[in-house]
Design a protein around this motif. Structure first.
Motif, PDB file in Angstrom:
ATOM      1  N   THR A 101       0.825  -1.210   0.000  1.00 40.97           N
ATOM      2  CA  THR A 101       0.000   0.000   0.000  1.00 40.97           C
ATOM      3  C   THR A 101       0.857   1.256   0.000  1.00 40.97           C
ATOM      4  O   THR A 101       0.501   2.266  -0.607  1.00 40.97           O
ATOM      5  CB  THR A 101      -0.938   0.019   1.216  1.00 40.97           C
ATOM      6  N   VAL A 102       2.019   1.203   0.678  1.00 41.10           N
ATOM      7  CA  VAL A 102       2.922   2.357   0.708  1.00 41.10           C
ATOM      8  C   VAL A 102       3.602   2.525  -0.643  1.00 41.10           C
ATOM      9  O   VAL A 102       3.774   3.646  -1.138  1.00 41.10           O
ATOM     10  CB  VAL A 102       3.958   2.203   1.836  1.00 41.10           C
ATOM     11  N   CYS A 103       3.994   1.414  -1.263  1.00 42.83           N
ATOM     12  CA  CYS A 103       4.602   1.491  -2.599  1.00 42.83           C
ATOM     13  C   CYS A 103       3.639   2.114  -3.596  1.00 42.83           C
ATOM     14  O   CYS A 103       4.056   2.837  -4.510  1.00 42.83           O
ATOM     15  CB  CYS A 103       5.002   0.093  -3.074  1.00 42.83           C
ATOM     16  N   LEU A 222      -1.798  -9.168  -0.582  1.00 37.69           N
ATOM     17  CA  LEU A 222      -2.902  -8.212  -0.585  1.00 37.69           C
ATOM     18  C   LEU A 222      -3.732  -8.344  -1.857  1.00 37.69           C
ATOM     19  O   LEU A 222      -4.953  -8.195  -1.828  1.00 37.69           O
ATOM     20  CB  LEU A 222      -2.345  -6.787  -0.457  1.00 37.69           C
ATOM     21  N   GLY A 223      -3.076  -8.638  -2.976  1.00 33.96           N
ATOM     22  CA  GLY A 223      -3.812  -8.824  -4.225  1.00 33.96           C
ATOM     23  C   GLY A 223      -4.799  -9.979  -4.147  1.00 33.96           C
ATOM     24  O   GLY A 223      -5.904  -9.896  -4.699  1.00 33.96           O
ATOM     25  N   ALA A 230     -13.631  -9.047  -4.187  1.00 29.99           N
ATOM     26  CA  ALA A 230     -14.324  -8.805  -5.453  1.00 29.99           C
ATOM     27  C   ALA A 230     -15.190  -9.999  -5.858  1.00 29.99           C
ATOM     28  O   ALA A 230     -16.236  -9.825  -6.496  1.00 29.99           O
ATOM     29  CB  ALA A 230     -13.309  -8.495  -6.552  1.00 29.99           C
ATOM     30  N   ALA A 231     -14.752 -11.195  -5.467  1.00 29.72           N
ATOM     31  CA  ALA A 231     -15.510 -12.406  -5.800  1.00 29.72           C
ATOM     32  C   ALA A 231     -16.671 -12.659  -4.837  1.00 29.72           C
ATOM     33  O   ALA A 231     -17.410 -13.638  -5.009  1.00 29.72           O
ATOM     34  CB  ALA A 231     -14.575 -13.616  -5.802  1.00 29.72           C
ATOM     35  N   GLY A 232     -16.839 -11.793  -3.833  1.00 27.28           N
ATOM     36  CA  GLY A 232     -17.943 -11.947  -2.893  1.00 27.28           C
ATOM     37  C   GLY A 232     -17.694 -12.948  -1.786  1.00 27.28           C
ATOM     38  O   GLY A 232     -18.628 -13.395  -1.127  1.00 27.28           O
ATOM     39  N   ILE A 233     -16.431 -13.296  -1.538  1.00 22.13           N
ATOM     40  CA  ILE A 233     -16.104 -14.294  -0.524  1.00 22.13           C
ATOM     41  C   ILE A 233     -16.139 -13.703   0.879  1.00 22.13           C
ATOM     42  O   ILE A 233     -16.369 -14.415   1.857  1.00 22.13           O
ATOM     43  CB  ILE A 233     -14.736 -14.931  -0.830  1.00 22.13           C
ATOM     44  N   GLY A 234     -15.936 -12.400   1.006  1.00 26.59           N
ATOM     45  CA  GLY A 234     -15.958 -11.784   2.319  1.00 26.59           C
ATOM     46  C   GLY A 234     -15.622 -10.308   2.235  1.00 26.59           C
ATOM     47  O   GLY A 234     -15.624  -9.705   1.158  1.00 26.59           O
ATOM     48  N   LEU A 245      -5.313   0.466  -5.183  1.00 31.23           N
ATOM     49  CA  LEU A 245      -5.203  -0.935  -5.579  1.00 31.23           C
ATOM     50  C   LEU A 245      -6.559  -1.584  -5.832  1.00 31.23           C
ATOM     51  O   LEU A 245      -6.625  -2.705  -6.332  1.00 31.23           O
ATOM     52  CB  LEU A 245      -4.465  -1.729  -4.490  1.00 31.23           C
ATOM     53  N   LEU A 246      -7.648  -0.875  -5.474  1.00 28.60           N
ATOM     54  CA  LEU A 246      -8.975  -1.476  -5.583  1.00 28.60           C
ATOM     55  C   LEU A 246      -9.484  -1.415  -7.021  1.00 28.60           C
ATOM     56  O   LEU A 246      -9.429  -0.361  -7.663  1.00 28.60           O
ATOM     57  CB  LEU A 246      -9.967  -0.764  -4.664  1.00 28.60           C
TER      58      LEU A 246
END
Length: 294
Positions: A101-103, A222-223, A230-234, A245-246
């Motif tokens: 996230t910092v990168c 993190l990816g 995005a897949a709805g898993i949680g 990154l989102l």
């Protein structure tokens, strides 16, 4: 027994790249020269340092001496930098490690500042998980690192950023349009946690909200975490710098109560920082501590 700096440099490059060809390209040497240098080091030490069948990897002895070789090379580089600094020059390469996230959200801005203030210094970025950064720093893999909430803070450091944690949910989640979300409101959803970063803060957020910390899934990257949301898993919690990154379809919603992390630029603890790291610390803009309410 004697080992030259050149041999140690070859050894660490071969291990880091997992092969002789890529190491040769990185070092600007022929593959034959790299092979001969490593073989000479192994003869001097009296035992093999890498396994050459299949993917090149260190032997038990190679793995044991690798951090010492890395630290020795870091010290040799620091000697060169001390001499350059003594002559009034700031030139060379500084390897800086930071979490993803910092990168993504902070380091590009810092690199622009450093390029303007220190035109002779090249910053080489190493992206790693939170738990990898301190070992890299102390073994000489990198020269400086941006650590997350280090306790206690290192003696020589600059707080280069602060950001708060947010809930990350799909855009079609029932809570996606709220002004803020509490961790208690998320307990009906499977909690996803990245073990490579942000897990301590997610645990703290659950404690602050008085809800049990019970992740449904632990992942490292993190990816992977973002892909699972995005897949709805949680759902999960991600610091604000991770916003870039989102992918489309995921949203950040502020958490209440909120939790902020400090991003601390520092050199190694177990040896003096190099002059170039000192120069980065002096040139980095410091973010002041938040003023307590009232």
């Amino acid at each position: 027994m004697s080992a030259t700096v050149a041999q140690l440099r070859v050894f660490t490059a071969v291990v880091a790249n997992g092969g002789f060809g890529v190491a040769a390209e990185e070092l600007g040497m022929s593959q034959s020269a790299v092979s001969h240098a490593l073989a000479a080091l192994e003869r001097a030490l009296g035992a093999p340092l890498v396994l050459r069948h299949g993917s090149v990897r260190p032997t038990a002895l190679g793995a044991a001496i690798l951090p010492h070789a890395q630290a020795a090379l870091a010290s040799v580089t620091a000697i060169d930098e001390v001499v350059s600094s003594h002559l009034g020059q700031h030139a060379g390469t500084v390897r800086v490690a930071a979490p993803p996230t910092v990168c993504c959200g902070l380091l590009p801005q810092l690199m622009r500042t450093w390029r303007a203030e220190l035109p002779g210094v090249e910053v080489q970025v190493f992206e790693g998980d939170d738990d990898e950064l301190s070992p890299w720093l102390e073994t000489g893999v990198v020269d400086a690192a941006i650590l997350v909430d280090p306790v206690p803070p290192p003696p020589a450091h600059v707080v280069v950023g602060r950001d708060a944690f947010h809930a990350v949910v799909r855009a079609d989640h029932p809570l996606a349009g709220q002004e803020h979300i509490t961790m208690a409101e998320l307990v009906e959803d499977p909690l996803l946690v990245s073990k490579g970063g942000c897990e301590p803060q997610t645990r703290a957020l659950c404690s602050m909200a008085g809800v049990p910390y019970a992740p449904a899934q632990h992942v490292r990257e993190l990816g992977t975490l973002i892909g699972m949301i995005a897949a709805g898993i949680g759902v999960s919690t991600v610091p604000d710098l991770g916003r870039g990154l989102l992918p489309p379809g995921l949203v950040m919603v502020p958490l209440r109560p909120s939790l902020e992390r400090a991003l601390v630029l520092t050199g190694p603890l177990t040896r003096p920082p190099s002059p170039l790291v000192d120069a980065l610390l002096r040139a980095a803009p410091e973010v002041p501590a938040p003023v307590p309410p009232g």
